[in-house]
Design an enzyme around this catalytic site. Sequence first.
Site: not given
Length: 460
Positions: A286, A298, A333-334, A362
């Site tokens: 992501h 991240d 994604e988050e 990830d």
Amino acid sequence: MKAGLHPLTAVLSRPGFAATVGSVVLPSWSHGRWRGVGAALALVLLAVAASRPPVGPMALAAQPAPQSTAAFSGAAAEQQVQALAGQIGSRPAGSNSYDRAVEYAVDQLRQWGYQPTVQTFPLQVYDDRGSQVEVRSDPSGAQAIAADTLTYSIAGQVEAPLVTAGLGQPADFAGADVRDKIALIKRGELRFAEKVANAAAAGALGVIVYNDSAGRVQGSLTGPSAVPAATISGESGQQLMDQLASGTLLARLAVDAATEQRSGSNVVADLPGQRPDAGSVVFGAHLDSVPAGPGANDNGSGSAVVLELAHELSMRSASERPVTLRFALFGAEELGLYGSRYFVQNLPDAERHAILADINLDMVGVGQAWRFGGSEDLVQSALGAANDLGQRALPLQGGSLAGASDHASFLEAGIPAVFIYRVEDPNYHTAGDVPTLVDPDALTQAGTIALKLLDGLASQ
Ligand code: BES
Ligand code: ZN
């Protein structure tokens, strides 16, 4: 913390950002901004372009002997982390800076001969502009209390007597008349959404949930509420409880928020394999980050490794590439795996069935050991690959992270997938998740493990 797809944990404990596709409402952040880093980014682009000449698909056959799997460059991936998280910075879904990251990735892929596509999908974003709570026991002195919007709360302002309603369970309202009042409810046992719905059903005009431990809490509902709702700290809650024990309070609750329609996007680039019937392998990561920080680990780290895998594999000769390779950088994604779910759900049947594996990277740049989750065969192969590198690695068993990243979208659709990450990042989802903490050796290992997985799949 890492709630994955466990909505109870998520709603009870996660900060106020989230999103959804289509008709569901999504929470958000104050708008990310691209702050004039174009020049710096251009320099990075130039530097990368200069050090790595473009290789078009037409030129691939003319390349020298294939690279060995050891050729993955963690140093090059480190530069990608620097470009994404250092130059572009925080990349929340729906923000201008996310779009910059997409442009950057597209440019990189084009330089290596790919023809990437940007797949867009609808995103509704909840924009929280803040909540206010005030109480007073007599007309003269109002007391302001720091409050946080419960994500997805409807906007509005209400003023009414404050009454306590325990934990907000249905039975709590039997003993408390909250009709036309503001309900003061303790956190815990029930999801925020249930507390608010129960209070609204009992006639409350607004809901204030106080933390069940010290400090403030940011929480989320599961969709728009019937009445405005916010949280306050445990200390403030206790103080209000004490005041209510000996008298009455008038409260004012104001929630300022709005739902906005934005769009999310995925970047997808394909490298067709030599044998059309051999299937495909997706390398995914992501590209978005949380608003709180630059998202170097991240997931600048996974995005960087996917980009450099695309780079590395573009230089393999056609005969070394029996399977089709798909490089995917997912958006949102988050906010709840929206980009990857959209990608998977919109795959033509033939393409979906052709996928041998999704290799999801990830958070691969910080921490001491590898952890692999997902399809059993792939996890075993990844463990073997890490072992070959002399690295510590453990399987992820069922745990709370099982649904915490994009591989879950593939697994949900019956596609084999493996989740590759490292434990444990103390700066997870904070402003401290910066490029200098990303370890290029870990990036090398991540790329090498991914290439070993590919080689295993291609030889089946
Ligand atoms: N990168 C994290 C997941 C993660 C956490 C991987 C810790 C490795 C170690 C991911 O971006 C994330 O934050 N996921 C959310 C769930 C998602 C569905 C919103 C999470 O874990 O809470
Ligand atoms: Zn992540």
